[in-house]
Design an enzyme around this catalytic site. Structure first.
Site, PDB file in Angstrom:
ATOM      1  N   THR A 138       0.827  -1.203   0.000  1.00 58.92           N
ATOM      2  CA  THR A 138       0.000   0.000   0.000  1.00 58.92           C
ATOM      3  C   THR A 138       0.867   1.261   0.000  1.00 58.92           C
ATOM      4  O   THR A 138       1.810   1.371   0.783  1.00 58.92           O
ATOM      5  CB  THR A 138      -0.903   0.018   1.259  1.00 58.92           C
ATOM      6  OG1 THR A 138      -1.722  -1.142   1.229  1.00 58.92           O
ATOM      7  CG2 THR A 138      -1.778   1.259   1.287  1.00 58.92           C
ATOM      8  N   LYS A 165      -3.411   4.565  -2.632  1.00 55.21           N
ATOM      9  CA  LYS A 165      -4.598   5.111  -1.985  1.00 55.21           C
ATOM     10  C   LYS A 165      -4.906   6.496  -2.565  1.00 55.21           C
ATOM     11  O   LYS A 165      -4.019   7.367  -2.600  1.00 55.21           O
ATOM     12  CB  LYS A 165      -4.367   5.214  -0.477  1.00 55.21           C
ATOM     13  CG  LYS A 165      -4.236   3.853   0.211  1.00 55.21           C
ATOM     14  CD  LYS A 165      -5.573   3.119   0.289  1.00 55.21           C
ATOM     15  CE  LYS A 165      -5.508   1.904   1.195  1.00 55.21           C
ATOM     16  NZ  LYS A 165      -6.780   1.169   1.239  1.00 55.21           N
ATOM     17  N   ASP A 193      -7.101   2.556  -4.863  1.00 52.19           N
ATOM     18  CA  ASP A 193      -8.199   2.364  -3.902  1.00 52.19           C
ATOM     19  C   ASP A 193      -8.684   3.731  -3.443  1.00 52.19           C
ATOM     20  O   ASP A 193      -7.946   4.463  -2.789  1.00 52.19           O
ATOM     21  CB  ASP A 193      -7.689   1.544  -2.707  1.00 52.19           C
ATOM     22  CG  ASP A 193      -8.816   1.145  -1.757  1.00 52.19           C
ATOM     23  OD1 ASP A 193      -9.975   1.580  -1.976  1.00 52.19           O
ATOM     24  OD2 ASP A 193      -8.542   0.389  -0.797  1.00 52.19           O
ATOM     25  N   GLU A 221     -10.528   0.247  -6.747  1.00 55.93           N
ATOM     26  CA  GLU A 221     -11.239  -0.330  -5.617  1.00 55.93           C
ATOM     27  C   GLU A 221     -12.176   0.694  -4.976  1.00 55.93           C
ATOM     28  O   GLU A 221     -11.793   1.840  -4.750  1.00 55.93           O
ATOM     29  CB  GLU A 221     -10.172  -0.799  -4.615  1.00 55.93           C
ATOM     30  CG  GLU A 221     -10.717  -1.633  -3.499  1.00 55.93           C
ATOM     31  CD  GLU A 221      -9.593  -2.320  -2.711  1.00 55.93           C
ATOM     32  OE1 GLU A 221      -8.508  -2.596  -3.268  1.00 55.93           O
ATOM     33  OE2 GLU A 221      -9.804  -2.582  -1.519  1.00 55.93           O
ATOM     34  N   ASP A 246     -15.037  -3.365  -2.291  1.00 50.37           N
ATOM     35  CA  ASP A 246     -14.445  -3.713  -0.997  1.00 50.37           C
ATOM     36  C   ASP A 246     -15.466  -3.466   0.117  1.00 50.37           C
ATOM     37  O   ASP A 246     -16.189  -4.380   0.506  1.00 50.37           O
ATOM     38  CB  ASP A 246     -13.147  -2.912  -0.780  1.00 50.37           C
ATOM     39  CG  ASP A 246     -12.459  -3.281   0.525  1.00 50.37           C
ATOM     40  OD1 ASP A 246     -12.887  -4.239   1.180  1.00 50.37           O
ATOM     41  OD2 ASP A 246     -11.478  -2.602   0.918  1.00 50.37           O
ATOM     42  N   LYS A 270     -12.224  -9.976   2.638  1.00 48.47           N
ATOM     43  CA  LYS A 270     -11.399  -9.785   3.839  1.00 48.47           C
ATOM     44  C   LYS A 270     -12.065 -10.541   4.983  1.00 48.47           C
ATOM     45  O   LYS A 270     -13.280 -10.439   5.174  1.00 48.47           O
ATOM     46  CB  LYS A 270     -11.302  -8.303   4.214  1.00 48.47           C
ATOM     47  CG  LYS A 270     -10.550  -7.463   3.205  1.00 48.47           C
ATOM     48  CD  LYS A 270     -10.504  -6.005   3.639  1.00 48.47           C
ATOM     49  CE  LYS A 270      -9.767  -5.176   2.594  1.00 48.47           C
ATOM     50  NZ  LYS A 270      -9.928  -3.738   2.810  1.00 48.47           N
TER      51      LYS A 270
HETATM   52 MG    MG Z   1      -9.974  -1.175   0.131  1.00 45.96          MG
END
Ligand code: MG
Length: 366
Positions: A138, A165, A193, A221, A246, A270
């Site tokens: 990330t 991100k 994301d 995402e 997500d 997840k």
């Molecule tokens: Mg995510």
């Protein structure tokens, strides 16, 4: 097998650098650890992080749910398969997927140890399993220059896939990704994301700008609010880049609706959203039937629960990519045993269970 004892404790691990998304900033992990002992002597470990901004759960709510509801319901229970334990948890606790996940992971670990096999082999007995996985890393949400520097370092450290991100203003986000692409080079795989940070119109505009600029984004995402299923449909139908759900998909029921309504091209599984491995396997079966690929993701978790995700990803062919960088973000690894996290590579040993055998936590038996 029979559940003899359930214990909980806490672990705190500093992060290498603060973790920043459109939703939050965190500088250390503080997670709940569950330990289960079977009457036959095997021990299993599970973990849950307090991800209040996504799951709604805090350390106190997770430990209270286990202490007051799950432990009393499970103590002394006999079972053949972990799913039986999960069904009983679901009868006494409607939500709190983190608490269920922590216990479910520990149950799977103890069960696989009792069977004398690595968990991934038991989850898919007919499959060959993957002996190695590749995770992304990330890149936290910062100004474009900091993100470019972080991306350069990640590539230097051997990460080929970066999860960038974004989600704080479409135009600035295009600039962030442009700078990250330049720093990471043409060979890097970039997935982004937005963590629900865009409106549907802004998402379409921003993603199209990235497409037109040739930034070569593998997937986007959760572009819009988790509750905005129509917005997810709207974006998915209007851009070429695959959309990954997500925060919109927690349970198998959410996955079913998303697949039916074509709210995304891919699903991020997840364990903290599903409530553990047992419901996650159900999502894999649905996705397989619908021909929808899955990502195995994690919250800000350390190697106990991330390793459970590693075993599931190794067992399931429909899980085609991994965002399992929790242990790589930690400044230290307090555990021994289990999968080896070596930069982007995760190697899965043939040891029984999830494989982690030293968890330096002071436990309280419930
Ligand atoms: Mg995510």
């Amino acid at each position: 097998m029979r559940m003899k004892e359930i214990a909980i404790g806490e672990i705190a691990i500093p992060l290498k650098t603060p973790f920043k998304t459109a939703l939050r900033t965190v500088d250390r992990m503080r997670d709940l650890i569950v330990r289960i002992r079977l009457e036959s002597g095997e021990t299993g470990y599970g973990e849950a992080p307090p991800t209040a901004v996504i799951t709604g759960e805090t350390l106190s709510s997770i430990s209270a749910a286990i202490r007051e509801y799950l432990a009393p319901a499970l103590r002394g229970m006999t079972f053949d398969r972990p799913g039986e334990v999960w069904e009983r948890m679901d009868r006494v606790l409607a939500k709190n997927t983190s608490a269920k996940a922590a216990v479910d992971i520990a149950v799977h670990d103890a069960w696989a140890r009792a069977m004398g096999k690595p968990l991934f082999r038991l989850l898919n007995p007919e499959g060959s399993g993957k002996a190695e996985l590749e995770t992304d890393l990330t890149i936290s949400l910062n100004d474009a220059e900091t993100m470019a520097r972080d991306a350069e370092k990640a590539v230097r450290d051997g990460f080929r896939i970066l999860k960038v991100k974004v989600g704080r203003g479409g135009n600035e986000d295009v600039e962030r990704v442009r700078r990250v692409r330049r720093a990471a080079g043409a060979d890097a795989v970039l997935r982004i994301d937005a963590n629900q940070g865009w409106s549907p119109e802004e998402a379409v505009r921003t993603i199209r700008m990235m497409e037109d600029a040739g930034l070569d984004i593998e997937l986007v995402e959760q572009p819009v609010s988790c509750h905005n299923f129509r917005g997810m449909q709207y974006v998915t139908a209007r851009v070429e880049t695959p959309i990954l759900a997500d925060e919109s998909v927690f349970s198998p029921e959410d996955a079913e609706r998303l697949i039916e309504e074509r709210g995304a091209d891919l699903i991020n599984i997840k364990l903290m959203k599903t409530g553990g491995i047992y419901p996650a396997v159900k999502i894999c079966r649905m996705a397989e039937k619908a021909g929808i690929g899955c990502m195995m993701g994690c919250m800000l978790e350390s190697a106990v629960s991330v390793s459970a995700g590693v075993h599931l990803a190794a067992a399931e062919p429909i899980i085609r990519c991994c965002d399992l960088d929790g242990p790589s973000l930690c400044a230290e690894n307090p555990y021994t045993g289990g999968p080896a996290y070596e930069g982007a590579r995760i190697r899965i040993p043939e040891t029984p269970g999830i494989g982690i055998d030293r968890v330096p936590v002071s436990f309280e038996t419930l």
